[in-house]
Design a protein around this motif. Sequence first.
Motif, PDB file in Angstrom:
ATOM      1  N   GLU A 209      -7.271  -5.643 -23.449  1.00 29.72           N
ATOM      2  CA  GLU A 209      -7.965  -4.698 -24.309  1.00 29.72           C
ATOM      3  C   GLU A 209      -7.360  -3.298 -24.140  1.00 29.72           C
ATOM      4  O   GLU A 209      -6.916  -2.935 -23.048  1.00 29.72           O
TER       5      GLU A 209
ATOM      6  N   GLY B 253      -7.185   0.608 -23.450  1.00 25.89           N
ATOM      7  CA  GLY B 253      -7.972   1.532 -22.648  1.00 25.89           C
ATOM      8  C   GLY B 253      -8.356   2.766 -23.456  1.00 25.89           C
ATOM      9  O   GLY B 253      -8.067   2.871 -24.658  1.00 25.89           O
ATOM     10  N   PRO B 254      -8.983   3.735 -22.825  1.00 23.06           N
ATOM     11  CA  PRO B 254      -9.369   4.977 -23.517  1.00 23.06           C
ATOM     12  C   PRO B 254      -8.154   5.648 -24.166  1.00 23.06           C
ATOM     13  O   PRO B 254      -7.110   5.814 -23.523  1.00 23.06           O
TER      14      PRO B 254
ATOM     15  N   GLU C  81      -6.223   4.467 -26.389  1.00 20.22           N
ATOM     16  CA  GLU C  81      -5.146   3.532 -26.725  1.00 20.22           C
ATOM     17  C   GLU C  81      -5.499   2.704 -27.956  1.00 20.22           C
ATOM     18  O   GLU C  81      -6.672   2.474 -28.262  1.00 20.22           O
TER      19      GLU C  81
ATOM     20  N   GLY D 206      -9.366   1.758 -28.341  1.00 21.58           N
ATOM     21  CA  GLY D 206     -10.085   2.183 -27.150  1.00 21.58           C
ATOM     22  C   GLY D 206     -11.013   3.331 -27.454  1.00 21.58           C
ATOM     23  O   GLY D 206     -10.970   3.938 -28.541  1.00 21.58           O
ATOM     24  N   SER D 207     -11.834   3.667 -26.491  1.00 22.53           N
ATOM     25  CA  SER D 207     -12.769   4.779 -26.665  1.00 22.53           C
ATOM     26  C   SER D 207     -12.004   6.076 -26.884  1.00 22.53           C
ATOM     27  O   SER D 207     -10.932   6.292 -26.318  1.00 22.53           O
TER      28      SER D 207
ATOM     29  N   SER E 284       1.951   5.722 -17.696  1.00 20.69           N
ATOM     30  CA  SER E 284       0.636   5.134 -17.430  1.00 20.69           C
ATOM     31  C   SER E 284       0.800   3.719 -16.865  1.00 20.69           C
ATOM     32  O   SER E 284       1.896   3.168 -16.806  1.00 20.69           O
TER      33      SER E 284
ATOM     34  N   THR F 209      -0.420   1.101 -18.299  1.00 25.73           N
ATOM     35  CA  THR F 209      -0.340   0.169 -19.418  1.00 25.73           C
ATOM     36  C   THR F 209       1.114  -0.040 -19.811  1.00 25.73           C
ATOM     37  O   THR F 209       1.872   0.925 -19.954  1.00 25.73           O
TER      38      THR F 209
END
Length: 333
Positions: free
Chosen positions: A25, A27-28, A30, A74-75, A95, A97
């Motif tokens: 999933e 992330g924030p 993304e 993402g958020s 990062s 990711t």
Amino acid sequence: MAGVLLFDEVDGKRVLDFADIPLVEPGPGEVRYCVEAFALNRADLLYLYGAHYSVAHLPSRIGFEGCGIVDAIGSGVTKFAIGDRVTSIPFNNVSSTDCNVAGEYAITPEPFLMAAPARLTSEEACSITMQYLTAYYPIVEIAKMGPGQSILVTGASSSAGLAAIQIAKSMGVMVIAQTRTGEKSAAILAAGADFVIASEKEPLAEKMLEYTGGRGVDVSYDPLSDDFIGTYMDALAYGSRVFMYGTQCGPTVTFDLVQAVRRHAIIHPYSLNNHVNDPASLERGIAWLADAINSGKFTPVIDTVFPWKRALESYEYMQENKHVGKIVVSLTK
């Protein structure tokens, strides 16, 4: 699970192959998207073999440019929504990711995505950010080139070289293109170059001076590295600038300092990463590129499109150096 291209250390060598990995999933901040096509770059090979500015953490995916349909956000993401078609912008990822794009899906931080231009296919849309933005910053923002000036584009049959030709010509700049053997000269002229010099057959500096009336070129856009700059240093205009943006002949550049001083030349080590990592600079680049592509001013030159099942073959083809423009892998064909 999702199919991707992954490389790892095997018996002391880095090996690229197909692999299945979990679908993670975003992330924030993304965005995850189902990749429809991704483009190859020589930077991929540098990254694969540990010679790129960005450092791979093994095992690692590969690929800097991809286009696809957003399927999760993402958020904190505000610019894109599920169902949007996006294309990625290369950047120096620090990062946790893995943001490389060669595979069935990719995850990219929101700032390093732009809306895929509606007039382009996904194969074309995945081919615009590296080549045009790499050329945009030195030619448009730094050198601020315009009518009456001239540029030398070395390695001109590459996608970055072709983009530089298109951009410079759109600004009224005279373009002198360098290629090695002359086999690709017709394609380079078709891209808009005013002159093409086959440097294995013709004296490069002598021809540059001939084409500029003895003045020399104002800018050189050069990915060749090593000592190649010395073959044309005497054909630089006084106060010229040389953008060294690649390491095709190795990571070291050597030149005669006396020659450079006599030409009052600026030797500028350059990377797209250093400009897109600044938010304001990145936004300017995206706005310029979106306008240039959406208006029809530029269209990327695509050499070959490989299907996903032949993705490994596409990297072999790139190393043969027979192509002119972009090599693309399509996941929908």
